[in-house]
Motif scaffolding. Sequence first.
Motif, PDB file in Angstrom:
ATOM      1  N   ALA A 200      19.564  12.516 -10.446  1.00  0.00           N
ATOM      2  CA  ALA A 200      18.258  11.888 -10.620  1.00  0.00           C
ATOM      3  C   ALA A 200      18.364  10.370 -10.482  1.00  0.00           C
ATOM      4  O   ALA A 200      17.585   9.741  -9.751  1.00  0.00           O
ATOM      5  CB  ALA A 200      17.687  12.247 -11.992  1.00  0.00           C
ATOM      6  N   LEU A 201      19.357   9.798 -11.148  1.00  0.00           N
ATOM      7  CA  LEU A 201      19.496   8.342 -11.092  1.00  0.00           C
ATOM      8  C   LEU A 201      19.844   7.884  -9.676  1.00  0.00           C
ATOM      9  O   LEU A 201      19.293   6.901  -9.161  1.00  0.00           O
ATOM     10  CB  LEU A 201      20.552   7.862 -12.085  1.00  0.00           C
ATOM     11  CG  LEU A 201      20.662   6.345 -12.227  1.00  0.00           C
ATOM     12  CD1 LEU A 201      19.316   5.718 -12.557  1.00  0.00           C
ATOM     13  CD2 LEU A 201      21.672   5.971 -13.298  1.00  0.00           C
ATOM     14  N   THR A 204      16.774   7.967  -7.586  1.00  0.00           N
ATOM     15  CA  THR A 204      15.914   6.822  -7.920  1.00  0.00           C
ATOM     16  C   THR A 204      16.408   5.558  -7.221  1.00  0.00           C
ATOM     17  O   THR A 204      15.633   4.833  -6.585  1.00  0.00           O
ATOM     18  CB  THR A 204      15.912   6.580  -9.445  1.00  0.00           C
ATOM     19  OG1 THR A 204      15.369   7.732 -10.085  1.00  0.00           O
ATOM     20  CG2 THR A 204      15.087   5.367  -9.802  1.00  0.00           C
ATOM     21  N   LEU A 205      17.697   5.309  -7.326  1.00  0.00           N
ATOM     22  CA  LEU A 205      18.248   4.087  -6.732  1.00  0.00           C
ATOM     23  C   LEU A 205      18.052   4.076  -5.220  1.00  0.00           C
ATOM     24  O   LEU A 205      17.552   3.103  -4.646  1.00  0.00           O
ATOM     25  CB  LEU A 205      19.747   3.975  -7.060  1.00  0.00           C
ATOM     26  CG  LEU A 205      20.087   3.688  -8.518  1.00  0.00           C
ATOM     27  CD1 LEU A 205      21.592   3.768  -8.749  1.00  0.00           C
ATOM     28  CD2 LEU A 205      19.552   2.322  -8.950  1.00  0.00           C
ATOM     29  N   ARG A 208      14.195   4.040  -4.105  1.00  0.00           N
ATOM     30  CA  ARG A 208      13.471   2.788  -4.347  1.00  0.00           C
ATOM     31  C   ARG A 208      14.060   1.614  -3.568  1.00  0.00           C
ATOM     32  O   ARG A 208      13.331   0.735  -3.121  1.00  0.00           O
ATOM     33  CB  ARG A 208      13.476   2.447  -5.842  1.00  0.00           C
ATOM     34  CG  ARG A 208      12.641   3.432  -6.640  1.00  0.00           C
ATOM     35  CD  ARG A 208      12.392   2.948  -8.055  1.00  0.00           C
ATOM     36  NE  ARG A 208      11.812   4.049  -8.854  1.00  0.00           N
ATOM     37  CZ  ARG A 208      11.729   4.038 -10.176  1.00  0.00           C
ATOM     38  NH1 ARG A 208      12.154   3.009 -10.874  1.00  0.00           N
ATOM     39  NH2 ARG A 208      11.171   5.053 -10.814  1.00  0.00           N
ATOM     40  N   LEU A 209      15.359   1.618  -3.422  1.00  0.00           N
ATOM     41  CA  LEU A 209      15.973   0.442  -2.784  1.00  0.00           C
ATOM     42  C   LEU A 209      15.881   0.477  -1.259  1.00  0.00           C
ATOM     43  O   LEU A 209      15.869  -0.567  -0.616  1.00  0.00           O
ATOM     44  CB  LEU A 209      17.446   0.305  -3.204  1.00  0.00           C
ATOM     45  CG  LEU A 209      17.658  -0.176  -4.635  1.00  0.00           C
ATOM     46  CD1 LEU A 209      19.136  -0.191  -4.996  1.00  0.00           C
ATOM     47  CD2 LEU A 209      17.046  -1.578  -4.831  1.00  0.00           C
TER      48      LEU A 209
ATOM     49  N   GLU B 171      14.563   5.132 -17.797  1.00  0.00           N
ATOM     50  CA  GLU B 171      15.335   5.372 -16.574  1.00  0.00           C
ATOM     51  C   GLU B 171      15.242   4.181 -15.629  1.00  0.00           C
ATOM     52  O   GLU B 171      16.229   3.797 -15.000  1.00  0.00           O
ATOM     53  CB  GLU B 171      14.879   6.647 -15.865  1.00  0.00           C
ATOM     54  CG  GLU B 171      15.856   6.997 -14.745  1.00  0.00           C
ATOM     55  CD  GLU B 171      15.555   8.327 -14.054  1.00  0.00           C
ATOM     56  OE1 GLU B 171      15.051   9.241 -14.723  1.00  0.00           O
ATOM     57  OE2 GLU B 171      15.824   8.419 -12.840  1.00  0.00           O
ATOM     58  N   ARG B 208      11.917  -3.853  -6.137  1.00  0.00           N
ATOM     59  CA  ARG B 208      11.982  -2.472  -5.640  1.00  0.00           C
ATOM     60  C   ARG B 208      12.259  -1.468  -6.751  1.00  0.00           C
ATOM     61  O   ARG B 208      11.758  -0.350  -6.719  1.00  0.00           O
ATOM     62  CB  ARG B 208      13.063  -2.346  -4.562  1.00  0.00           C
ATOM     63  CG  ARG B 208      12.691  -3.099  -3.289  1.00  0.00           C
ATOM     64  CD  ARG B 208      13.595  -2.733  -2.123  1.00  0.00           C
ATOM     65  NE  ARG B 208      13.356  -3.664  -1.015  1.00  0.00           N
ATOM     66  CZ  ARG B 208      14.161  -3.802   0.032  1.00  0.00           C
ATOM     67  NH1 ARG B 208      15.271  -3.080   0.126  1.00  0.00           N
ATOM     68  NH2 ARG B 208      13.861  -4.658   0.994  1.00  0.00           N
ATOM     69  N   LEU B 209      13.057  -1.874  -7.703  1.00  0.00           N
ATOM     70  CA  LEU B 209      13.435  -0.885  -8.732  1.00  0.00           C
ATOM     71  C   LEU B 209      12.370  -0.702  -9.804  1.00  0.00           C
ATOM     72  O   LEU B 209      12.280   0.359 -10.414  1.00  0.00           O
ATOM     73  CB  LEU B 209      14.764  -1.287  -9.387  1.00  0.00           C
ATOM     74  CG  LEU B 209      16.004  -1.088  -8.509  1.00  0.00           C
ATOM     75  CD1 LEU B 209      17.248  -1.599  -9.221  1.00  0.00           C
ATOM     76  CD2 LEU B 209      16.167   0.393  -8.136  1.00  0.00           C
TER      77      LEU B 209
END
Lengths: 213, 213
Positions: A200-201, A204-205, A208-209, B171, B208-209
Motif C-alpha cells: 500500500a505504501l 502511494t509513493l 503520487r510521485l 499514511e 505530490r505526496l
Amino acid sequence: MDRPGSRPRRPNRRGEGSRLRAEIVAAASALLEENGNEDAITLRGVARAIGIAAPSIYAHFPDVDAILDAVVADAFEDLDAALVDASAAEGDLLGSVCRAYVSFALERPHRYRVMFGRYRAEPGAPVNRPRPIEELSGATAFQRLVTAVAARAGAGRGRDVGSDRDPDTAETATALWVALHGYASLRASVPAFPWPPEDALLRTLVDRLVPSG
Amino acid sequence: MDRPGSRPRRPNRRGEGSRLRAEIVAAASALLEENGNEDAITLRGVARAIGIAAPSIYAHFPDVDAILDAVVADAFEDLDAALVDASAAEGDLLGSVCRAYVSFALERPHRYRVMFGRYRAEPGAPVNRPRPIEELSGATAFQRLVTAVAARAGAGRGRDVGSDRDPDTAETATALWVALHGYASLRASVPAFPWPPEDALLRTLVDRLVPSG
DNA sequence: TGTACATCAGTGAACGCGCGTTCACTGATGTAC
DNA sequence: TGTACATCAGTGAACGCGCGTTCACTGATGTAC
C-alpha cells in the motif's frame, strides 16, 4: 593462531589464488549482515571466518578498508542485477522495479545501509561538487529507475520511451529514489513504527510521485 | 595521562557534578560530527576532548554505549525543538515543518544518521513488532508532521485540524516522512549526485505526496 | 622420463597501539557539633 | 568561632584484549631442461 582448529584449509591450486578474494568479500559481507555493523569487518575476523591466517588477506587487499570497498562494489553490482531482473518481468515495469529496489534493501539491510551510509571524506579533499551521474556508484541502477519512470510518464502522452533525458523525468526519478530509499532505510531501522502494509505504501509513493499520462 | 597538559581543569563545585554530564554529551556529539563515525565516540577520546581523566566518565555513564544513547536522546530533543520553532512560523505550516526537518538533518548529518541508523538488536530479544507510536523516540516529532499534514489536507475540505487521527492522514504523513528522510540522508551521503535545487525537490515531494484540498 | 628450481599460496610469531574497565586514591568543599 | 569529618568530584596507574601490520618462512605445484 587465529582460527579454531576445525577446518584445515588447503591452498588453492596455482592460478586460482583469486578464489580467496571472492571468499573474503563474501565472508566480510556476511559478517556485516550478521553483526549489523561494518566494524565487524576486521581483518582478523574475516580471516577467522574463512579459516585462513590473517596476513593471507594482504595478497588480495592492501588494507582492511579495501575489503569494505569491495563489499560495497559487489553490492552495487547485485543491486543492478536485481533491477535488470525486475525490468525483464512483464506488466507494470515501474512497480516491478520499485518493489525490487525495496526488496533488495530489506533483504540485507545492513549491507544496503553501508552502500550509501559510509563516511568517505578524505580530510582536506576538495569539496564534493555535482558530478556527471555516470561516474557514481549506482549510476546504472539509477538509470534503470529513470527508464521505468519515463516509460510510465510517457505512456498516456504519446511520448516515446526515449524521454529518459527529459529533466522532468530526472527530477521525478530523483524524487522517487529518495522516497524508496527513505522507506527501505526507515523500515529496517525503525521496525517498531506502525508501518502501513508494504504494497500500500509503495503504491502511494509511486502513484503520487510519478504523474502518469 | 590521557590529556594534553594544556588545560588544568578544576572540579565542578559540589552539587554541580552533573555539569560534566552535559559536557560529555556535547563532546561526544562533536566527535561524531567531526569524524563522521560513531566509533569516534570512545570513552578515552571523549575524556581527552574535555580534559578529564577517562574514569571520571563512569560517574555519569555506566559504559561507553550509554554515551551514544545520550547523544541520540539529545538529538531527538533538538529535532523536536526545531519542529516546534518551525510550527510557530506564520504562513505555510507544512512547508515550514518540512524545511526545518531537512535542515536539521543536513546541519549535522552524522548525528542525524545515527539517530536512525544505529544497530540495536539485542541478540535473542523478541522480534520487533509494531508498537504504539508514542513509545518510540521521535514520536513527538512525527506527530508534528502529522499535524502539519492534517492542516493542509483539511484546508480546502472544511475538515478541521482535528483530523490528526484519520488513517489517511497518518499514511500520508508516513509517506512524506519517508521521502524527507530519504532526501536528507542521500543528499548528505551522495553529495556528488546532480541534485536539483533543494527547494524545488522539496516542493515536488510535498505537493505530490500531500493531497491538498 | 627425471629432476632442479622458480613461483604460487599461504603461515606463524611478533610488534606496538588504543581501547574499556577496575582499583585504590586525593584534595577541595561543605556541615554537624 | 573552631574543628573533625563525611562527601563530592575527579585522578593515576594498571590490567588484559583485539586489532592492523610486518617479517621471515614453508610446502606444494608446475615447468624448463
